[in-house]
Design a protein around this motif. Structure first.
Motif, PDB file in Angstrom:
ATOM      1  N   LYS A 151      41.949  46.558  40.951  1.00  0.00           N
ATOM      2  CA  LYS A 151      40.563  47.207  41.110  1.00  0.00           C
ATOM      3  C   LYS A 151      39.488  46.181  40.619  1.00  0.00           C
ATOM      4  N   CYS A 152      38.551  46.204  41.562  1.00  0.00           N
ATOM      5  CA  CYS A 152      37.145  45.381  41.368  1.00  0.00           C
ATOM      6  C   CYS A 152      35.960  46.279  41.312  1.00  0.00           C
ATOM      7  N   ILE A 153      35.033  46.126  40.319  1.00  0.00           N
ATOM      8  CA  ILE A 153      33.613  46.270  40.183  1.00  0.00           C
ATOM      9  C   ILE A 153      32.556  45.453  40.865  1.00  0.00           C
ATOM     10  N   LEU A 154      31.853  45.704  42.027  1.00  0.00           N
ATOM     11  CA  LEU A 154      31.008  44.725  42.388  1.00  0.00           C
ATOM     12  C   LEU A 154      29.556  45.133  41.585  1.00  0.00           C
ATOM     13  N   ASN A 155      28.844  44.433  41.378  1.00  0.00           N
ATOM     14  CA  ASN A 155      27.549  44.331  40.848  1.00  0.00           C
ATOM     15  C   ASN A 155      26.649  43.326  41.814  1.00  0.00           C
ATOM     16  N   VAL A 156      25.380  43.908  42.313  1.00  0.00           N
ATOM     17  CA  VAL A 156      24.570  43.299  43.086  1.00  0.00           C
ATOM     18  C   VAL A 156      23.038  43.652  42.852  1.00  0.00           C
ATOM     19  N   TYR A 157      22.030  42.752  42.717  1.00  0.00           N
ATOM     20  CA  TYR A 157      20.811  42.987  42.494  1.00  0.00           C
ATOM     21  C   TYR A 157      20.008  42.386  43.728  1.00  0.00           C
ATOM     22  N   GLY A 158      19.816  40.981  43.617  1.00  0.00           N
ATOM     23  CA  GLY A 158      19.181  40.370  44.717  1.00  0.00           C
ATOM     24  C   GLY A 158      17.722  40.532  45.054  1.00  0.00           C
ATOM     25  N   ALA A 159      16.708  40.497  44.021  1.00  0.00           N
ATOM     26  CA  ALA A 159      15.427  40.627  44.443  1.00  0.00           C
ATOM     27  C   ALA A 159      14.590  39.643  43.453  1.00  0.00           C
ATOM     28  N   TYR A 160      13.211  39.397  43.636  1.00  0.00           N
ATOM     29  CA  TYR A 160      12.153  38.940  42.912  1.00  0.00           C
ATOM     30  C   TYR A 160      12.695  37.563  42.342  1.00  0.00           C
ATOM     31  N   GLY A 161      13.768  37.071  42.930  1.00  0.00           N
ATOM     32  CA  GLY A 161      14.185  35.836  42.354  1.00  0.00           C
ATOM     33  C   GLY A 161      14.960  35.765  41.210  1.00  0.00           C
ATOM     34  N   LYS A 162      15.393  36.942  40.952  1.00  0.00           N
ATOM     35  CA  LYS A 162      15.970  37.195  39.420  1.00  0.00           C
ATOM     36  C   LYS A 162      17.497  36.313  39.476  1.00  0.00           C
ATOM     37  N   ASN A 163      17.605  35.665  38.627  1.00  0.00           N
ATOM     38  CA  ASN A 163      19.111  34.779  38.694  1.00  0.00           C
ATOM     39  C   ASN A 163      19.973  35.866  37.599  1.00  0.00           C
ATOM     40  N   ASP A 164      20.863  36.644  38.527  1.00  0.00           N
ATOM     41  CA  ASP A 164      21.650  37.533  37.847  1.00  0.00           C
ATOM     42  C   ASP A 164      22.352  37.174  36.671  1.00  0.00           C
ATOM     43  N   ASN A 165      22.381  37.825  35.732  1.00  0.00           N
ATOM     44  CA  ASN A 165      23.164  37.513  34.430  1.00  0.00           C
ATOM     45  C   ASN A 165      24.445  37.344  34.515  1.00  0.00           C
ATOM     46  N   THR A 166      25.047  36.292  34.202  1.00  0.00           N
ATOM     47  CA  THR A 166      26.459  35.828  34.143  1.00  0.00           C
ATOM     48  C   THR A 166      26.871  35.625  32.728  1.00  0.00           C
ATOM     49  N   LYS A 167      26.415  36.115  31.754  1.00  0.00           N
ATOM     50  CA  LYS A 167      26.951  36.094  30.526  1.00  0.00           C
ATOM     51  C   LYS A 167      27.472  37.805  30.125  1.00  0.00           C
ATOM     52  N   LEU A 168      28.692  37.679  29.131  1.00  0.00           N
ATOM     53  CA  LEU A 168      29.261  38.772  28.981  1.00  0.00           C
ATOM     54  C   LEU A 168      28.439  39.622  28.232  1.00  0.00           C
ATOM     55  N   ASP A 169      28.500  41.096  28.281  1.00  0.00           N
ATOM     56  CA  ASP A 169      27.718  42.058  27.692  1.00  0.00           C
ATOM     57  C   ASP A 169      28.607  43.367  27.374  1.00  0.00           C
ATOM     58  N   PRO A 170      28.322  43.982  26.490  1.00  0.00           N
ATOM     59  CA  PRO A 170      29.246  45.108  25.943  1.00  0.00           C
ATOM     60  C   PRO A 170      29.973  45.923  27.203  1.00  0.00           C
ATOM     61  N   THR A 171      28.994  46.188  28.403  1.00  0.00           N
ATOM     62  CA  THR A 171      29.260  47.196  29.531  1.00  0.00           C
ATOM     63  C   THR A 171      30.228  46.322  30.360  1.00  0.00           C
ATOM     64  N   MET A 172      29.958  44.908  30.458  1.00  0.00           N
ATOM     65  CA  MET A 172      30.950  44.179  31.272  1.00  0.00           C
ATOM     66  C   MET A 172      32.127  44.097  30.719  1.00  0.00           C
ATOM     67  N   LEU A 173      32.230  43.961  29.308  1.00  0.00           N
ATOM     68  CA  LEU A 173      33.466  43.889  28.736  1.00  0.00           C
ATOM     69  C   LEU A 173      34.339  44.984  28.557  1.00  0.00           C
ATOM     70  N   SER A 174      33.683  46.303  28.475  1.00  0.00           N
ATOM     71  CA  SER A 174      34.521  47.421  28.482  1.00  0.00           C
ATOM     72  C   SER A 174      35.127  47.466  29.890  1.00  0.00           C
ATOM     73  N   ILE A 175      34.237  47.204  30.840  1.00  0.00           N
ATOM     74  CA  ILE A 175      35.158  47.071  32.261  1.00  0.00           C
ATOM     75  C   ILE A 175      36.344  46.217  32.474  1.00  0.00           C
ATOM     76  N   ILE A 176      35.970  44.897  31.960  1.00  0.00           N
ATOM     77  CA  ILE A 176      37.236  43.992  32.153  1.00  0.00           C
ATOM     78  C   ILE A 176      38.121  44.479  31.314  1.00  0.00           C
ATOM     79  N   ASP A 177      38.082  45.009  30.122  1.00  0.00           N
ATOM     80  CA  ASP A 177      39.084  45.370  29.183  1.00  0.00           C
ATOM     81  C   ASP A 177      40.048  46.533  29.684  1.00  0.00           C
ATOM     82  N   ALA A 178      39.356  47.193  30.668  1.00  0.00           N
ATOM     83  CA  ALA A 178      39.831  48.457  31.401  1.00  0.00           C
ATOM     84  C   ALA A 178      40.927  47.777  32.314  1.00  0.00           C
TER      85      ALA A 178
END
Length: 215
Positions: A151-178
Protein backbone atom coordinates in the motif's frame (compact mmCIF):
# COMPACT_ATOMS: atom_id res chain seq x y z
CA UNK A 1 27.01 47.13 -6.30
CA UNK A 2 28.16 47.81 -2.72
CA UNK A 3 27.57 51.17 -1.06
CA UNK A 4 29.68 52.55 1.76
CA UNK A 5 27.19 54.03 4.22
CA UNK A 6 29.77 56.52 5.53
CA UNK A 7 31.23 57.91 2.30
CA UNK A 8 28.26 57.01 0.06
CA UNK A 9 30.72 55.66 -2.49
CA UNK A 10 29.48 52.74 -4.58
CA UNK A 11 31.71 49.88 -5.70
CA UNK A 12 30.40 47.86 -8.65
CA UNK A 13 31.57 44.29 -9.26
CA UNK A 14 30.78 42.53 -12.52
CA UNK A 15 30.25 38.78 -12.06
CA UNK A 16 31.60 36.91 -15.12
CA UNK A 17 29.01 34.13 -15.01
CA UNK A 18 25.56 33.58 -16.46
CA UNK A 19 24.08 31.88 -13.39
CA UNK A 20 21.45 33.78 -11.49
CA UNK A 21 22.59 34.98 -8.08
CA UNK A 22 20.00 34.05 -5.45
CA UNK A 23 21.77 35.43 -2.39
CA UNK A 24 24.85 37.47 -1.51
CA UNK A 25 26.83 36.89 1.69
CA UNK A 26 29.37 39.30 3.16
CA UNK A 27 31.85 37.22 5.17
CA UNK A 28 34.52 39.24 6.92
CA UNK A 29 35.83 40.92 3.77
CA UNK A 30 34.86 38.15 1.37
CA UNK A 31 31.87 37.96 -0.93
CA UNK A 32 30.01 34.67 -1.37
CA UNK A 33 27.43 34.36 -4.14
CA UNK A 34 24.79 31.63 -3.95
CA UNK A 35 23.96 30.72 -7.56
CA UNK A 36 22.24 27.42 -6.80
CA UNK A 37 19.56 25.96 -9.07
CA UNK A 38 17.04 23.14 -8.73
CA UNK A 39 19.64 20.44 -9.50
CA UNK A 40 22.91 21.65 -7.96
CA UNK A 41 24.15 23.93 -5.22
CA UNK A 42 26.66 26.36 -6.72
CA UNK A 43 28.65 29.07 -4.95
CA UNK A 44 31.25 31.61 -6.04
CA UNK A 45 33.57 33.25 -3.53
CA UNK A 46 36.03 36.11 -3.85
CA UNK A 47 38.15 38.45 -1.78
CA UNK A 48 36.93 42.03 -1.74
CA UNK A 49 39.88 44.42 -1.61
CA UNK A 50 39.03 48.06 -1.09
CA UNK A 51 40.62 50.42 -3.60
CA UNK A 52 41.77 47.65 -5.94
CA UNK A 53 40.89 48.35 -9.55
CA UNK A 54 39.24 45.80 -11.83
CA UNK A 55 37.06 42.85 -11.00
CA UNK A 56 38.17 40.35 -8.36
CA UNK A 57 38.68 36.67 -9.15
CA UNK A 58 35.86 34.29 -8.23
CA UNK A 59 36.45 30.68 -7.11
CA UNK A 60 33.76 28.07 -7.78
CA UNK A 61 32.33 25.67 -5.16
CA UNK A 62 29.92 23.05 -6.57
CA UNK A 63 27.79 20.42 -4.81
CA UNK A 64 25.62 17.79 -6.51
CA UNK A 65 22.88 17.95 -3.88
CA UNK A 66 21.07 20.68 -1.97
CA UNK A 67 23.70 22.36 0.20
CA UNK A 68 23.53 25.46 2.38
CA UNK A 69 26.09 27.66 4.07
CA UNK A 70 26.45 26.67 7.72
CA UNK A 71 26.11 30.17 9.08
CA UNK A 72 27.43 29.65 12.60
CA UNK A 73 31.00 29.33 11.33
CA UNK A 74 33.14 32.28 12.42
CA UNK A 75 36.57 30.99 11.36
CA UNK A 76 38.47 33.47 9.20
CA UNK A 77 40.12 30.91 6.94
CA UNK A 78 37.31 28.46 6.26
CA UNK A 79 33.60 28.09 5.51
CA UNK A 80 31.30 25.25 6.52
CA UNK A 81 28.60 23.85 4.23
CA UNK A 82 25.81 21.44 5.15
CA UNK A 83 24.67 19.05 2.43
CA UNK A 84 21.22 17.53 2.91
CA UNK A 85 20.91 13.84 2.01
CA UNK A 86 17.90 11.61 2.52
CA UNK A 87 19.19 9.49 5.38
CA UNK A 88 22.01 11.70 6.64
CA UNK A 89 23.56 15.17 6.39
CA UNK A 90 27.16 15.84 5.44
CA UNK A 91 29.29 18.67 6.81
CA UNK A 92 32.00 20.08 4.50
CA UNK A 93 34.77 22.57 5.19
CA UNK A 94 36.18 24.87 2.52
CA UNK A 95 39.64 26.30 3.16
CA UNK A 96 39.73 29.87 1.87
CA UNK A 97 43.51 29.90 1.49
CA UNK A 98 44.05 26.57 -0.29
CA UNK A 99 40.55 26.48 -1.90
CA UNK A 100 40.29 22.85 -0.73
CA UNK A 101 36.87 21.29 -0.04
CA UNK A 102 36.82 18.49 2.54
CA UNK A 103 34.06 16.31 3.96
CA UNK A 104 34.35 16.51 7.74
CA UNK A 105 31.57 14.26 9.04
CA UNK A 106 28.19 12.67 8.39
CA UNK A 107 25.19 13.23 10.66
CA UNK A 108 22.67 10.36 10.39
CA UNK A 109 18.95 11.10 10.46
CA UNK A 110 18.37 7.58 11.77
CA UNK A 111 20.97 5.35 13.40
CA UNK A 112 20.63 2.49 10.89
CA UNK A 113 19.30 3.20 7.39
CA UNK A 114 20.53 -0.05 5.82
CA UNK A 115 17.03 -1.30 5.03
CA UNK A 116 15.56 2.06 3.99
CA UNK A 117 15.50 2.98 0.32
CA UNK A 118 14.52 5.94 -1.84
CA UNK A 119 14.05 6.60 -5.54
CA UNK A 120 12.70 9.36 -7.79
CA UNK A 121 10.36 8.31 -10.60
CA UNK A 122 8.53 10.41 -13.18
CA UNK A 123 4.82 10.12 -13.97
CA UNK A 124 3.41 10.88 -17.41
CA UNK A 125 0.69 13.51 -17.74
CA UNK A 126 -1.79 14.50 -20.41
CA UNK A 127 0.71 17.18 -21.39
CA UNK A 128 3.39 15.23 -23.27
CA UNK A 129 5.99 17.87 -22.37
CA UNK A 130 5.47 17.48 -18.61
CA UNK A 131 6.66 14.64 -16.37
CA UNK A 132 5.85 14.90 -12.66
CA UNK A 133 8.60 13.76 -10.27
CA UNK A 134 7.64 11.54 -7.35
CA UNK A 135 10.03 10.74 -4.49
CA UNK A 136 9.44 7.25 -3.08
CA UNK A 137 10.54 5.82 0.26
CA UNK A 138 10.21 2.22 1.42
CA UNK A 139 11.72 -0.36 3.73
CA UNK A 140 12.94 -3.77 2.65
CA UNK A 141 15.20 -6.15 4.49
CA UNK A 142 15.85 -8.53 1.60
CA UNK A 143 16.80 -6.23 -1.30
CA UNK A 144 16.41 -2.68 -2.57
CA UNK A 145 13.78 -3.53 -5.20
CA UNK A 146 10.71 -1.29 -5.08
CA UNK A 147 7.80 -3.40 -3.75
CA UNK A 148 4.98 -3.61 -6.29
CA UNK A 149 2.09 -4.71 -4.05
CA UNK A 150 2.54 -2.64 -0.91
CA UNK A 151 0.00 0.00 0.00
CA UNK A 152 1.10 3.54 -0.69
CA UNK A 153 0.61 6.87 1.06
CA UNK A 154 0.65 9.88 -1.30
CA UNK A 155 1.70 13.24 0.08
CA UNK A 156 1.30 16.41 -2.01
CA UNK A 157 1.37 20.17 -1.43
CA UNK A 158 2.39 22.15 -4.50
CA UNK A 159 1.99 25.83 -3.62
CA UNK A 160 4.03 28.96 -2.89
CA UNK A 161 7.10 27.49 -4.58
CA UNK A 162 7.66 25.22 -1.57
CA UNK A 163 10.29 22.56 -2.21
CA UNK A 164 8.63 19.55 -0.59
CA UNK A 165 10.65 17.98 2.20
CA UNK A 166 12.38 14.79 1.11
CA UNK A 167 14.11 14.13 4.41
CA UNK A 168 12.79 11.43 6.70
CA UNK A 169 10.92 12.62 9.78
CA UNK A 170 9.27 10.59 12.60
CA UNK A 171 5.84 10.63 10.92
CA UNK A 172 7.22 9.35 7.62
CA UNK A 173 9.29 6.70 9.39
CA UNK A 174 6.29 5.34 11.29
CA UNK A 175 4.40 4.93 7.99
CA UNK A 176 7.35 3.30 6.21
CA UNK A 177 8.03 0.98 9.18
CA UNK A 178 4.38 -0.13 8.98
CA UNK A 179 5.08 -1.50 5.47
CA UNK A 180 3.77 1.36 3.32
CA UNK A 181 5.51 3.00 0.41
CA UNK A 182 5.63 6.74 1.14
CA UNK A 183 5.40 8.95 -1.93
CA UNK A 184 5.87 12.72 -2.24
CA UNK A 185 4.37 14.08 -5.47
CA UNK A 186 6.18 17.22 -6.66
CA UNK A 187 3.41 18.88 -8.69
CA UNK A 188 3.69 22.23 -10.50
CA UNK A 189 3.12 25.11 -8.12
CA UNK A 190 5.79 23.77 -5.81
CA UNK A 191 9.48 24.57 -6.13
CA UNK A 192 10.99 21.19 -7.03
CA UNK A 193 12.22 22.40 -10.43
CA UNK A 194 12.68 26.05 -9.54
CA UNK A 195 10.79 29.22 -10.48
CA UNK A 196 9.38 28.02 -13.80
CA UNK A 197 7.84 24.93 -12.14
CA UNK A 198 6.30 27.18 -9.49
CA UNK A 199 4.85 29.72 -11.95
CA UNK A 200 3.29 26.95 -14.05
CA UNK A 201 1.09 26.05 -11.07
CA UNK A 202 0.05 29.41 -9.62
CA UNK A 203 -2.71 31.92 -10.29
CA UNK A 204 -4.74 31.06 -13.40
CA UNK A 205 -2.49 28.01 -13.92
CA UNK A 206 -3.33 26.52 -10.51
CA UNK A 207 -5.33 23.79 -12.23
CA UNK A 208 -2.00 22.29 -13.36
CA UNK A 209 -1.28 21.36 -9.73
CA UNK A 210 -4.55 19.41 -9.57
CA UNK A 211 -4.14 17.59 -12.88
CA UNK A 212 -0.51 16.75 -12.09
CA UNK A 213 -1.66 15.02 -8.92
CA UNK A 214 -4.52 13.19 -10.67
CA UNK A 215 -2.24 12.00 -13.48
Amino acid sequence: GFKNLVSNRVKTIVVPYTERTRRVYWLDGRILLDCSNELNSLFYITDYIRGKKGNPKFNKILFDRKTVLYENSYAKNQLLFLKNRTFYDQLFSYNLDSQYLKKELEIPVISDFTNYHTKVIFAKTNDKNVLVPITLFWKSENNSTLPQKNKCILNVYGAYGKNDNTKLDPTMLSIIDAGFVYAIVHVRGGGYFGGHWYREGKGLKKWNSITDFID
